[in-house]
Motif scaffolding. Structure first.
Motif, PDB file in Angstrom:
ATOM      1  N   THR A  26       0.831  -1.207   0.000  1.00 27.48           N
ATOM      2  CA  THR A  26       0.000   0.000   0.000  1.00 27.48           C
ATOM      3  C   THR A  26       0.867   1.259   0.000  1.00 27.48           C
ATOM      4  O   THR A  26       0.600   2.212  -0.740  1.00 27.48           O
ATOM      5  CB  THR A  26      -0.933   0.012   1.222  1.00 27.48           C
ATOM      6  N   ARG A  30       1.251   3.968  -3.123  1.00 23.65           N
ATOM      7  CA  ARG A  30       0.936   5.379  -2.883  1.00 23.65           C
ATOM      8  C   ARG A  30       1.809   6.306  -3.743  1.00 23.65           C
ATOM      9  O   ARG A  30       1.352   7.344  -4.227  1.00 23.65           O
ATOM     10  CB  ARG A  30       1.126   5.693  -1.398  1.00 23.65           C
ATOM     11  N   GLY A  54      -3.301   9.004  -1.781  1.00 23.77           N
ATOM     12  CA  GLY A  54      -3.146   7.996  -0.734  1.00 23.77           C
ATOM     13  C   GLY A  54      -4.450   7.544  -0.110  1.00 23.77           C
ATOM     14  O   GLY A  54      -4.638   6.364   0.191  1.00 23.77           O
ATOM     15  N   GLU A  55      -5.396   8.470   0.054  1.00 21.18           N
ATOM     16  CA  GLU A  55      -6.668   8.126   0.695  1.00 21.18           C
ATOM     17  C   GLU A  55      -7.495   7.165  -0.154  1.00 21.18           C
ATOM     18  O   GLU A  55      -8.333   6.432   0.375  1.00 21.18           O
ATOM     19  CB  GLU A  55      -7.459   9.404   0.976  1.00 21.18           C
ATOM     20  N   ASP A  56      -7.267   7.157  -1.465  1.00 24.54           N
ATOM     21  CA  ASP A  56      -7.997   6.234  -2.340  1.00 24.54           C
ATOM     22  C   ASP A  56      -7.645   4.779  -2.063  1.00 24.54           C
ATOM     23  O   ASP A  56      -8.419   3.870  -2.394  1.00 24.54           O
ATOM     24  CB  ASP A  56      -7.691   6.546  -3.808  1.00 24.54           C
ATOM     25  N   ARG A  58      -7.044   3.517   0.972  1.00 17.27           N
ATOM     26  CA  ARG A  58      -7.453   3.079   2.310  1.00 17.27           C
ATOM     27  C   ARG A  58      -8.518   1.971   2.287  1.00 17.27           C
ATOM     28  O   ARG A  58      -8.408   0.993   3.041  1.00 17.27           O
ATOM     29  CB  ARG A  58      -7.940   4.268   3.125  1.00 17.27           C
ATOM     30  N   ASP A  62      -7.881  -1.610   4.132  1.00 17.22           N
ATOM     31  CA  ASP A  62      -8.695  -2.062   5.269  1.00 17.22           C
ATOM     32  C   ASP A  62      -9.381  -3.396   4.976  1.00 17.22           C
ATOM     33  O   ASP A  62      -9.439  -4.281   5.839  1.00 17.22           O
ATOM     34  CB  ASP A  62      -9.739  -1.001   5.618  1.00 17.22           C
ATOM     35  N   PRO A 122     -15.723   6.852  -0.067  1.00 15.51           N
ATOM     36  CA  PRO A 122     -14.533   7.070  -0.894  1.00 15.51           C
ATOM     37  C   PRO A 122     -14.487   6.078  -2.047  1.00 15.51           C
ATOM     38  O   PRO A 122     -14.809   4.905  -1.884  1.00 15.51           O
ATOM     39  CB  PRO A 122     -13.373   6.841   0.088  1.00 15.51           C
TER      40      PRO A 122
END
Length: 222
Positions: A26, A30, A54-56, A58, A62, A122
């Motif tokens: 991950t 990024r 980067g948030e894409d 997550r 998870d 998201p």
């Protein structure tokens, strides 16, 4: 006993598990997906056309960790290396997210048909993870990449089968009635063993007290 022996010999145990693989991939994605090569490996559903941030990543991270949770309480952790399990978990998570997003796109948009406004989730990009590995390690032979692709696909099938309780996965397909019955039996066995141990201790203590009393009497008469 083994832990005490290892500590006495001043040994340190290093555990490799799939969680580190998920995190490492991950973090590398990024930055790599922002390069010219990497940008071709990720696409967004719908009409979104933008670079990956980067948030894409997550949601995939998870979901992959949840899949690894299942793998760690199954036989899969013994059937494949941690690195392959981590990569396969990310592939399965990415596929699951794409299916979920497709279903959401087919549903009425927020506020239509009198529905309540829902918070926007998201958007997870579709990432060609095997293409990412091939691009990252382009110095390897095609035979190596084909072999890895085959093994990863096999591990993906195993991870998907965990949801049916296969490979001994303890998080799915549990019969709670049978589980409670086994728990009661184990509790009785444990209780019986503890009661026997207590009885033996009482007998030893009583014998010790009796021996002490006899020795004291002999000392007085002597």
């Amino acid at each position: 006993a083994e832990a005490s022996l290892v500590a006495g010999l001043h040994f340190e145990l290093l555990c490799f598990h799939p969680y580190k693989t998920v995190l490492a991939y991950t973090e590398d994605l990024r930055t790599y997906l922002k390069t010219d090569k990497g940008s071709k490996l990720a696409t967004f559903s719908g009409h979104e056309d933008r670079p990956v941030v980067g948030e894409d990543l997550r949601p995939m991270h998870d979901e992959a960790r949840k899949i690894v949770d299942d793998a760690c309480v199954s036989d899969v952790i013994l059937l494949a290396p941690p690195g392959q399990i981590g990569l396969a978990a990310m592939m399965v998570a990415n596929d699951d997210l794409q299916l979920l997003q497709q279903k959401q796109l087919q549903q009425p948009s927020n506020g239509e048909d009198g529905g309540e406004m829902q918070p926007k989730r998201p958007t997870a990009p579709k990432i060609d993870l095997l293409g990412y590995v091939a691009s990252r390690f382009d110095d390897r032979e095609d035979e190596d990449h084909n072999g890895l692709r085959s093994r990863i696909n096999d591990v993906c099938d195993m991870l998907r089968a965990l949801r049916q309780g296969k490979y001994g996965c303890g998080n799915h397909g549990i019969d709670m009635v049978k589980l409670k019955a086994v728990h009661k039996k184990l509790k009785k066995c444990r209780g019986g063993a503890e009661s026997k141990s207590k009885k033996k201790k009482k007998k030893r203590k009583a014998k010790t007290d009796e021996d002490d009393a006899t020795a004291a009497k002999k000392a007085k008469t002597g």
